[in-house]
Scaffold this active site. Sequence first.
Site, mmCIF file in Angstrom:
data_model
loop_
_atom_site.group_PDB
_atom_site.id
_atom_site.type_symbol
_atom_site.label_atom_id
_atom_site.label_comp_id
_atom_site.label_asym_id
_atom_site.label_seq_id
_atom_site.Cartn_x
_atom_site.Cartn_y
_atom_site.Cartn_z
ATOM 1 N N LYS A 60 0.829 -1.211 0.000
ATOM 2 C CA LYS A 60 0.000 0.000 0.000
ATOM 3 C C LYS A 60 0.860 1.257 0.000
ATOM 4 O O LYS A 60 0.488 2.267 -0.591
ATOM 5 C CB LYS A 60 -0.944 0.004 1.202
ATOM 6 C CG LYS A 60 -2.072 -1.008 1.068
ATOM 7 C CD LYS A 60 -3.170 -0.769 2.086
ATOM 8 C CE LYS A 60 -4.275 -1.797 1.926
ATOM 9 N NZ LYS A 60 -5.294 -1.703 2.986
ATOM 10 N N LYS A 115 -6.064 -12.198 -7.933
ATOM 11 C CA LYS A 115 -7.386 -12.408 -7.341
ATOM 12 C C LYS A 115 -8.355 -11.322 -7.818
ATOM 13 O O LYS A 115 -7.928 -10.240 -8.211
ATOM 14 C CB LYS A 115 -7.297 -12.490 -5.813
ATOM 15 C CG LYS A 115 -7.340 -11.199 -5.043
ATOM 16 C CD LYS A 115 -7.545 -11.487 -3.540
ATOM 17 C CE LYS A 115 -7.911 -10.195 -2.815
ATOM 18 N NZ LYS A 115 -8.111 -10.340 -1.388
ATOM 19 N N LYS A 166 -11.671 -5.539 -5.725
ATOM 20 C CA LYS A 166 -12.602 -4.430 -5.887
ATOM 21 C C LYS A 166 -11.875 -3.171 -6.346
ATOM 22 O O LYS A 166 -12.502 -2.217 -6.764
ATOM 23 C CB LYS A 166 -13.411 -4.181 -4.604
ATOM 24 C CG LYS A 166 -12.624 -4.078 -3.329
ATOM 25 C CD LYS A 166 -13.565 -4.052 -2.114
ATOM 26 C CE LYS A 166 -12.757 -4.114 -0.822
ATOM 27 N NZ LYS A 166 -13.568 -4.152 0.369
#
Length: 334
Positions: free
Chosen positions: A115, A197, A200
């Site tokens: 992040k 994966k 969102k």
Amino acid sequence: MIGDQKVLFSGMQATGNLTLGNYLGALKNWVHIADEYLTFFSVVDLHSITIRQDPAELRKRARNLLTLYIAAGLDPEKNCIYYQSHVSGHAELAWILNCFTYMGELNRMTQFKDKAAKHADNINAGLFTYPVLMAADILLYQADVVPVGKDQMQHLEITRDIAQRFNAVYGDVFTIPEPYLGKTGAKIRSLQDPEKKMSKSDENPNASIYLMDDADTVIRKFKRAVTDSEAQIVYRDEQPGIQNLIDIYGACTGKAPEEVVREFDGKGYGEFKMAVGEAVVAQLRPLQERFAQLSKDKAYIDGIIKSNAEKASYYATKTLRKVQKKVGFPDRIR
Ligand code: TRP
């Protein structure tokens, strides 16, 4: 443990649009296991502001997520469904646990590194201590089990380390949580890059099925799903795109991969993709209808928000007072 009941805690962030991966991999599974535990399902909005958010958007998404928990089948009379920000104990315990967590430990967290790289202009201290807040979430309710995906395992491990460290100094204060090891949900991957994966936050909208996608959109995305040139429906790692479609079909219909393979033996990819798309549409329709219905009932949802925050606060405060006493904060005068 609370009394003689095993406790289950989990949470999701209200950032981004929830995907089919979130539903089949987590939410749907929560509904199946919830009955066996005293449960807490939080909308973890404190975590969300580690990345800059638009306030109106965050508020809307948080409410949608809370509503979706109920639409998915979690009974809010039995399961505690609440906003993390409505229970101040999360932040209070996180502060205390910060003082029992080492910089070196946090430096090793792979999600922080990811992040930080992605949001290089805003590497704030909250992003760094994110796992400590997550530890507080879990330990505040004396959770025995935490259903988490692989990407959160490292955070669960640090939670256990912090709890054990605290207990070693002050006695048995915290239950040491375990990952939920029962039947876990399906791991759904991106429709455009099946090595990744389904996320969102994927920039390519065709990579993910969003829970609010209408039928046409779902079918269109499956038609475009990346497969391979093998032209055979077989469940094997060398065909990750087909494998993913088999997983999705299986999760929607309750069929094992072998059954799905048998069902589509000799069929073409086009036909198979249509069938998967239709199975997903059938899976999402009742969820979307229930969501729409619930969303209209403002008073009902408001009532749930209030009563469940009170319930969560009751349990949270119990643990928090014990911890405050252990570390030496003065008694409250009543
Ligand atoms: N970090 C988790 C995620 O992004 C969300 C989360 C916050 C959580 N607190 C938690 C999950 C406690 C399980 C338990 O997926």
